[in-house]
Design a protein around this motif. Sequence first.
Motif, PDB file in Angstrom:
ATOM      1  N   MET A 187       8.052   0.597  -9.651  1.00 30.61           N
ATOM      2  CA  MET A 187       6.795   0.057  -9.105  1.00 30.61           C
ATOM      3  C   MET A 187       5.762  -0.101 -10.215  1.00 30.61           C
ATOM      4  SD  MET A 187       4.395   1.595  -6.072  1.00 30.61           S
ATOM      5  CE  MET A 187       5.572   1.174  -4.800  1.00 30.61           C
ATOM      6  N   GLU A 188       5.025  -1.178 -10.161  1.00 30.71           N
ATOM      7  CA  GLU A 188       3.984  -1.408 -11.169  1.00 30.71           C
ATOM      8  C   GLU A 188       2.920  -0.317 -11.096  1.00 30.71           C
ATOM      9  OE1 GLU A 188       1.894  -5.286 -11.676  1.00 30.71           O
ATOM     10  OE2 GLU A 188       3.490  -5.959 -10.321  1.00 30.71           O
ATOM     11  N   GLN A 189       2.409   0.047 -12.269  1.00 26.99           N
ATOM     12  CA  GLN A 189       1.429   1.115 -12.327  1.00 26.99           C
ATOM     13  C   GLN A 189       0.180   0.815 -11.483  1.00 26.99           C
ATOM     14  OE1 GLN A 189       1.908   4.010 -13.466  1.00 26.99           O
ATOM     15  NE2 GLN A 189      -0.147   4.890 -13.546  1.00 26.99           N
ATOM     16  N   VAL A 190      -0.313  -0.438 -11.540  1.00 27.03           N
ATOM     17  CA  VAL A 190      -1.523  -0.765 -10.759  1.00 27.03           C
ATOM     18  C   VAL A 190      -1.306  -0.568  -9.264  1.00 27.03           C
ATOM     19  CG1 VAL A 190      -2.968  -2.308 -12.119  1.00 27.03           C
ATOM     20  CG2 VAL A 190      -0.891  -3.197 -11.076  1.00 27.03           C
ATOM     21  N   ILE A 191      -0.112  -0.952  -8.805  1.00 25.43           N
ATOM     22  CA  ILE A 191       0.191  -0.797  -7.379  1.00 25.43           C
ATOM     23  C   ILE A 191       0.292   0.690  -7.035  1.00 25.43           C
ATOM     24  CG2 ILE A 191       1.821  -1.363  -5.546  1.00 25.43           C
ATOM     25  CD1 ILE A 191       0.902  -3.915  -6.496  1.00 25.43           C
ATOM     26  N   ARG A 192       0.950   1.435  -7.938  1.00 26.48           N
ATOM     27  CA  ARG A 192       1.098   2.870  -7.706  1.00 26.48           C
ATOM     28  C   ARG A 192      -0.274   3.530  -7.594  1.00 26.48           C
ATOM     29  NH1 ARG A 192       4.273   4.221 -11.909  1.00 26.48           N
ATOM     30  NH2 ARG A 192       6.112   3.874 -10.631  1.00 26.48           N
ATOM     31  N   GLU A 193      -1.166   3.155  -8.504  1.00 28.68           N
ATOM     32  CA  GLU A 193      -2.503   3.759  -8.460  1.00 28.68           C
ATOM     33  C   GLU A 193      -3.246   3.365  -7.189  1.00 28.68           C
ATOM     34  OE1 GLU A 193      -4.754   3.269 -12.091  1.00 28.68           O
ATOM     35  OE2 GLU A 193      -3.094   4.055 -13.277  1.00 28.68           O
ATOM     36  N   GLN A 194      -3.088   2.110  -6.775  1.00 32.50           N
ATOM     37  CA  GLN A 194      -3.717   1.683  -5.518  1.00 32.50           C
ATOM     38  C   GLN A 194      -3.203   2.506  -4.354  1.00 32.50           C
ATOM     39  OE1 GLN A 194      -4.246  -2.293  -3.971  1.00 32.50           O
ATOM     40  NE2 GLN A 194      -4.168  -3.148  -6.012  1.00 32.50           N
ATOM     41  N   LEU A 195      -1.890   2.702  -4.336  1.00 30.65           N
ATOM     42  CA  LEU A 195      -1.277   3.487  -3.263  1.00 30.65           C
ATOM     43  C   LEU A 195      -1.860   4.905  -3.250  1.00 30.65           C
ATOM     44  CD1 LEU A 195       2.471   3.555  -2.390  1.00 30.65           C
ATOM     45  CD2 LEU A 195       1.240   5.678  -2.628  1.00 30.65           C
ATOM     46  N   LEU A 196      -1.960   5.497  -4.431  1.00 32.09           N
ATOM     47  CA  LEU A 196      -2.495   6.863  -4.500  1.00 32.09           C
ATOM     48  C   LEU A 196      -3.954   6.907  -4.046  1.00 32.09           C
ATOM     49  CD1 LEU A 196      -0.810   8.067  -7.805  1.00 32.09           C
ATOM     50  CD2 LEU A 196      -0.415   8.975  -5.502  1.00 32.09           C
ATOM     51  N   HIS A 197      -4.732   5.903  -4.458  1.00 28.15           N
ATOM     52  CA  HIS A 197      -6.131   5.863  -4.017  1.00 28.15           C
ATOM     53  C   HIS A 197      -6.217   5.751  -2.491  1.00 28.15           C
ATOM     54  CE1 HIS A 197      -8.282   5.967  -7.715  1.00 28.15           C
ATOM     55  NE2 HIS A 197      -7.624   4.951  -8.228  1.00 28.15           N
ATOM     56  N   MET A 198      -5.359   4.897  -1.936  1.00 28.24           N
ATOM     57  CA  MET A 198      -5.388   4.711  -0.486  1.00 28.24           C
ATOM     58  C   MET A 198      -5.101   6.024   0.232  1.00 28.24           C
ATOM     59  SD  MET A 198      -3.324   1.129  -0.317  1.00 28.24           S
ATOM     60  CE  MET A 198      -3.521   0.578   1.333  1.00 28.24           C
ATOM     61  N   LEU A 199      -4.049   6.738  -0.243  1.00 31.31           N
ATOM     62  CA  LEU A 199      -3.690   7.995   0.402  1.00 31.31           C
ATOM     63  C   LEU A 199      -4.749   9.070   0.175  1.00 31.31           C
ATOM     64  CD1 LEU A 199       0.120   8.381  -0.208  1.00 31.31           C
ATOM     65  CD2 LEU A 199      -1.057   8.042   1.962  1.00 31.31           C
ATOM     66  N   GLU A 200      -5.342   9.030  -1.009  1.00 28.65           N
ATOM     67  CA  GLU A 200      -6.357  10.028  -1.317  1.00 28.65           C
ATOM     68  C   GLU A 200      -7.554   9.861  -0.368  1.00 28.65           C
ATOM     69  OE1 GLU A 200      -8.277   9.716  -5.189  1.00 28.65           O
ATOM     70  OE2 GLU A 200      -8.063  11.879  -5.431  1.00 28.65           O
ATOM     71  N   ASN A 201      -7.878   8.609  -0.061  1.00 26.62           N
ATOM     72  CA  ASN A 201      -9.006   8.347   0.837  1.00 26.62           C
ATOM     73  C   ASN A 201      -8.657   8.559   2.294  1.00 26.62           C
ATOM     74  OD1 ASN A 201     -10.798   7.698  -1.177  1.00 26.62           O
ATOM     75  ND2 ASN A 201     -10.139   5.560  -1.222  1.00 26.62           N
ATOM     76  N   ASN A 202      -7.409   8.314   2.642  1.00 25.37           N
ATOM     77  CA  ASN A 202      -7.025   8.418   4.041  1.00 25.37           C
ATOM     78  C   ASN A 202      -5.528   8.655   4.151  1.00 25.37           C
ATOM     79  OD1 ASN A 202      -6.600   8.196   6.743  1.00 25.37           O
ATOM     80  ND2 ASN A 202      -7.261   6.064   6.918  1.00 25.37           N
ATOM     81  N   SER A 203      -5.155   9.938   4.255  1.00 28.39           N
ATOM     82  CA  SER A 203      -3.722  10.242   4.271  1.00 28.39           C
ATOM     83  C   SER A 203      -3.100   9.936   5.631  1.00 28.39           C
ATOM     84  CB  SER A 203      -3.482  11.702   3.890  1.00 28.39           C
ATOM     85  OG  SER A 203      -4.117  12.552   4.802  1.00 28.39           O
ATOM     86  N   LYS A 204      -3.915   9.500   6.571  1.00 29.45           N
ATOM     87  CA  LYS A 204      -3.360   9.147   7.878  1.00 29.45           C
ATOM     88  C   LYS A 204      -2.824   7.720   7.941  1.00 29.45           C
ATOM     89  CE  LYS A 204      -5.074  10.642  11.809  1.00 29.45           C
ATOM     90  NZ  LYS A 204      -6.087  10.866  12.855  1.00 29.45           N
ATOM     91  N   LEU A 205      -3.038   6.942   6.875  1.00 27.32           N
ATOM     92  CA  LEU A 205      -2.464   5.598   6.851  1.00 27.32           C
ATOM     93  C   LEU A 205      -0.952   5.703   6.997  1.00 27.32           C
ATOM     94  CD1 LEU A 205      -4.342   3.870   3.899  1.00 27.32           C
ATOM     95  CD2 LEU A 205      -4.593   3.376   6.331  1.00 27.32           C
ATOM     96  N   THR A 206      -0.376   4.838   7.809  1.00 23.53           N
ATOM     97  CA  THR A 206       1.079   4.880   7.949  1.00 23.53           C
ATOM     98  C   THR A 206       1.724   4.107   6.812  1.00 23.53           C
ATOM     99  OG1 THR A 206       1.178   2.857   9.234  1.00 23.53           O
ATOM    100  CG2 THR A 206       0.830   4.890  10.466  1.00 23.53           C
ATOM    101  N   GLU A 207       3.006   4.388   6.610  1.00 25.10           N
ATOM    102  CA  GLU A 207       3.735   3.665   5.555  1.00 25.10           C
ATOM    103  C   GLU A 207       3.742   2.177   5.854  1.00 25.10           C
ATOM    104  OE1 GLU A 207       7.310   5.894   5.764  1.00 25.10           O
ATOM    105  OE2 GLU A 207       6.615   7.396   4.320  1.00 25.10           O
ATOM    106  N   HIS A 208       3.805   1.860   7.133  1.00 25.80           N
ATOM    107  CA  HIS A 208       3.780   0.464   7.567  1.00 25.80           C
ATOM    108  C   HIS A 208       2.475  -0.209   7.128  1.00 25.80           C
ATOM    109  CE1 HIS A 208       4.466  -3.014  10.089  1.00 25.80           C
ATOM    110  NE2 HIS A 208       3.329  -2.800  10.734  1.00 25.80           N
ATOM    111  N   GLU A 209       1.360   0.449   7.391  1.00 20.01           N
ATOM    112  CA  GLU A 209       0.059  -0.123   7.031  1.00 20.01           C
ATOM    113  C   GLU A 209      -0.101  -0.253   5.514  1.00 20.01           C
ATOM    114  OE1 GLU A 209      -2.349   1.705  10.895  1.00 20.01           O
ATOM    115  OE2 GLU A 209      -2.360   2.766   8.987  1.00 20.01           O
ATOM    116  N   ILE A 210       0.334   0.779   4.816  1.00 21.42           N
ATOM    117  CA  ILE A 210       0.227   0.728   3.353  1.00 21.42           C
ATOM    118  C   ILE A 210       1.041  -0.437   2.808  1.00 21.42           C
ATOM    119  CG2 ILE A 210       0.787   1.960   1.215  1.00 21.42           C
ATOM    120  CD1 ILE A 210       0.240   4.566   2.732  1.00 21.42           C
ATOM    121  N   ALA A 211       2.240  -0.592   3.364  1.00 28.59           N
ATOM    122  CA  ALA A 211       3.115  -1.681   2.902  1.00 28.59           C
ATOM    123  C   ALA A 211       2.423  -3.034   3.082  1.00 28.59           C
ATOM    124  CB  ALA A 211       4.435  -1.649   3.672  1.00 28.59           C
ATOM    125  N   ILE A 212       1.804  -3.239   4.238  1.00 32.26           N
ATOM    126  CA  ILE A 212       1.117  -4.510   4.486  1.00 32.26           C
ATOM    127  C   ILE A 212      -0.008  -4.706   3.478  1.00 32.26           C
ATOM    128  CG2 ILE A 212      -0.362  -5.765   6.095  1.00 32.26           C
ATOM    129  CD1 ILE A 212       1.103  -4.254   8.356  1.00 32.26           C
TER     130      ILE A 212
END
Lengths: 164, 387
Positions: free
Chosen positions: A1-26
Amino acid sequence: MEQVIREQLLHMLENNSKLTEHEIAIMLGISEEEVQREIAGLEKAHVICGYHTLIDWNKVNDDDVTALVELRVTPQGGEGYQKLAEKINAYPQVVTLYLMSGAYDFLVMVKGKTLKEISLFVSGKLASIEEVQSTTTHFTLTKYKELGVSFEAKQADERMVVTP
Amino acid sequence: MREKLSQKVLNLKSSGIRAFFDMANEIPDVISLGVGEPDFDTPWHIREAGIQALQSGKTFYTSNAGLQELRAAISSYTKRKTGLTYNPENQIIVTVGGSEAIDLALRALLNAGDEVIYLEPGFVSYYPCIKLADGVPVPIRLIEENRFRLKPEQLEAAVTPKSKVLILSYPNNPTGAVMEKEDLEALLPVIQKHDLIVISDEIYGELTYGVKHCSIAGLPGMEQRTIIINGFSKSFAMTGWRLGYALGNHEIIEQMVKIHQFAVMCAPTISQYAAIEAMEQGDGDIEAMRESYDQRRKFLYHELQRLGLPCFEPQGAFYMFPNIREFGLSSGEFALKLLKEEKVAVVPGDSFGECGEGFVRISYAASLQNLKEAVNRIFRFLSRYRT
Ligand SMILES: Cc1ncc(COP(=O)(O)O)c(C=O)c1O
């Protein structure tokens, strides 16, 4: 996975760990499997170390006490600080632990039920660690913000309902 | 009193959004996807610069064209972002929002009867500003099949001997469309053949997703005949500060400064100081906001597809423009029913010109939580009206 995407994913989870994998994927424009695989990998590598909920306990009960304790220790070489940190870490009363530059060495956040409980813990446990030379304890009075989130409810949307 | 009023002004309809707004505002607990501004607060360091300015007594007029320091900052920002060079001395004017810059540019250019070609669906101010400057508005109706991009044939067909100005507006409000370099290049022969001046409203230029914004001013031969309209409202979440700017040929800018000088004297001083901070230290904020809009854009686009609401994938601004023709309702009826029955506010497409009929504008500058809830409500609504 590209580093920028990985960091975005981590930021998203850090802000809201209730996001589902489905939502994150979209939202990242990648597949759900990819998200699953990446998160599993990050958990395994201990990049993602846990999922927490930020709670303002003062609104539930006000008999929780927190203190910040500064520890000065004898100068350590090699693995010394690491070993010492492990020793301090072991106590469940310790919720946060940092090694610091400046006038003292460790900053320890301690949680307890009463001032007395914390004082006893500091004098009985932390101060009695062989390498610890001195301690200074500061009790917190009010928490306003933690992990970037303000405990005050966000004010309502100030925008007009419809604008050009 | 009516007979005392200007016929020109009386003849203008007030914005369709206004009427709808008054209604929407009276209904409690509305989820609003009808807002044309960012949902972020102005970044704190920019607000702090404003506070600092106020505290240190920057409470006086500035020079008419704007603070020298701000014009210099705009110049280097523009250079950094687009590679284009504008002289802070005479090619930049700081205005009261991009809105004023649009008005000034048109008034500086038009004589009575000059035709101005502009695009529909588009921002609500172009038509009235052309009218108020005694110009003749000539709309080009963009179509969804072309992803709301302007084609050279459409432009050629709209040109007459009286055509003087073309207003381009990309990334676009309300469609979210962008024009890429090749699309713009294709227009050049027509623009040059007919010696048109281009007013390029690039206020959403920082908000593109997956494509880089291209300014027409950077294409061969275009710098001298293009006025760029830009501002702080959208890219820095500073709508309430009322600050924008225009860049272009010094002879045009000079005339714009003249009008500006007599109409408003200068843009708000405190806002100008805050804007210097935005220009110099704001890149990180833009980046973070763009990332967040893009996530929500992908989310909403996916959800609209899931609901079976046809919509081309927008690549700029923070709007989606789905097609609602299958429901047999006008845009206005659709938006009104959605507001009354499900308490979701979207803007009827015809507010942005006649050819916006059959569409509604949905803004995704809203929290993910609100977007999710709105999608649920829209789903319920659509199910009722689907036959
Ligand atoms: C396309 C476009 N241009 C210009 C403006 C004017 O913005 P401001 O006057 O706040 O700079 C807007 C605001 O909605 C817009 O959407």
